[in-house]
Design a protein around this motif. Structure first.
Motif, PDB file in Angstrom:
ATOM      1  N   PRO A   8      -0.448   4.959  -1.664  1.00 43.47           N
ATOM      2  CA  PRO A   8      -0.330   3.993  -0.570  1.00 43.47           C
ATOM      3  C   PRO A   8      -0.234   2.543  -1.039  1.00 43.47           C
ATOM      4  O   PRO A   8       0.272   1.686  -0.305  1.00 43.47           O
ATOM      5  N   HIS A   9      -0.714   2.243  -2.257  1.00 42.59           N
ATOM      6  CA  HIS A   9      -0.635   0.876  -2.779  1.00 42.59           C
ATOM      7  C   HIS A   9       0.232   0.823  -4.032  1.00 42.59           C
ATOM      8  O   HIS A   9       0.051  -0.055  -4.882  1.00 42.59           O
ATOM      9  N   GLY A  10       1.166   1.753  -4.127  1.00 47.18           N
ATOM     10  CA  GLY A  10       2.091   1.767  -5.254  1.00 47.18           C
ATOM     11  C   GLY A  10       1.537   2.418  -6.504  1.00 47.18           C
ATOM     12  O   GLY A  10       2.128   2.291  -7.583  1.00 47.18           O
ATOM     13  N   GLN A  11       0.427   3.149  -6.391  1.00 53.04           N
ATOM     14  CA  GLN A  11      -0.159   3.806  -7.562  1.00 53.04           C
ATOM     15  C   GLN A  11       0.808   4.845  -8.135  1.00 53.04           C
ATOM     16  O   GLN A  11       1.548   5.492  -7.400  1.00 53.04           O
ATOM     17  N   GLU A  12       0.782   4.985  -9.449  1.00 47.05           N
ATOM     18  CA  GLU A  12       1.570   6.008 -10.129  1.00 47.05           C
ATOM     19  C   GLU A  12       0.691   7.227 -10.393  1.00 47.05           C
ATOM     20  O   GLU A  12      -0.504   7.092 -10.715  1.00 47.05           O
ATOM     21  N   PRO A  13       1.233   8.441 -10.273  1.00 48.99           N
ATOM     22  CA  PRO A  13       0.442   9.647 -10.557  1.00 48.99           C
ATOM     23  C   PRO A  13      -0.078   9.662 -11.989  1.00 48.99           C
ATOM     24  O   PRO A  13       0.608   9.224 -12.919  1.00 48.99           O
TER      25      PRO A  13
END
Length: 290
Positions: free
Chosen positions: A231-236
């Motif tokens: 939701p805040h642009g986090q990468e897996p």
């Protein structure tokens, strides 16, 4: 559309020989292959399986993003939905629980970002509309803020799996394997093989009175991006995460969020959500089990 989950099912039962005979229904719903394998007297299994398509149709009519007349499509188009049905009311509550347990990493308001990426539109503008806390809902009304839209792709299949189990139990079933994109065992044990899209087969799980859900971010891409969106642009952080829990709904939602969590956060999640087991696969194929 390909699903994000890569959970391979082997039809191996570790049940008593008397239970080895089963009836199976298979089809598609909510973008996934569906199968229900049910053990018991033939008249019971036939009646129970006859109700499966009707239940799945109700889910499609409520949660499909691709049916313009579904409850979810109407909500996204109009920004509000009056008198949502019981399925929608219940799933809103389950989504809220998953949002809180995951510290906001499970957020159904990511749909505008997903849509913007798929259509090559302004992602920053779409991201400005995010925020599950901004969604208003009661038993009588669901209301979105300007620019918002919801997707339940990371939870609806698990919810359908749980509701399917309730349907089967009402018919008197006590031994079944339900697969609506996520798997749940009634009775058992059932043997399932877990796979990663890059590293293939990574192990097996014995499932008894338990559900399992698996998320693999690289199973589908939107250009260069993974299709499971933070939701805040986090990468897996993981290639695959598998979550086992009593509730398929919770396992589904939390496996979606868990791809963004490090091991310490996963340990905390497992304790707070009372999960049975979490399995991770990193980019090099290393497997860890909590």
């Amino acid at each position: 559309m390909k699903r994000r989950r890569f959970l391979a099912l082997s039809a191996a039962f570790a049940c008593a020989p008397a239970l080895a005979r089963a009836d199976t229904w298979s089809g598609r719903a909510l973008g996934a292959d569906v199968s229900v394998t049910l053990h018991g007297p033939r008249d019971m299994t036939q009646k129970a399986l006859a109700d499966v398509p009707r239940l799945l149709m109700n889910f499609e009519q409520t949660f499909s993003l691709f049916q313009p007349t579904s409850s979810l499509s109407k909500l996204n188009m109009m920004g509000r939905l009056r008198n949502p049905n019981a399925l929608m009311r219940t799933l809103m509550q389950r989504a809220d629980e998953a949002y809180r347990l995951s510290g906001g990493l499970f957020d159904p308001t990511v749909q505008p970002v997903w849509d913007a990426m798929a259509r090559g539109r302004d992602v920053a503008r779409a991201r400005a509309s995010l925020g599950w806390r901004r969604v208003y809902f009661t038993d009588e009304m669901i209301e979105l803020q300007s620019g918002q839209a919801l997707t339940f792709n990371g939870i609806a299949q698990g919810f359908a799996t749980d509701v399917m189990q309730l349907l089967l139990r009402r018919h008197g079933a006590d031994t079944a394997l339900v697969n609506v994109g996520e798997q749940a065992a009634m009775g058992g044990p059932f043997t399932l093989g877990v796979q990663d899209p890059s590293h293939g087969h990574i192990g097996t799980r014995q499932l008894s009175n338990m559900a399992i859900a698996t998320s693999s971010p690289s199973a589908l891409r939107l250009g260069e991006a993974h299709h499971i969106l933070g939701p805040h642009g986090q990468e897996p952080l993981w290639s695959t995460v598998s979550v086992e829990a009593r509730s398929a709904t919770l396992a589904d939602a939390l496996s979606t969020a868990a791809v963004f969590m490090d091991l310490n956060a996963l340990r905390d999640l497992k304790a707070r959500a009372k999960l049975h087991r979490i399995t991770t696969v990193d980019a090099d194929g290393n497997v860890q089990t909590l």
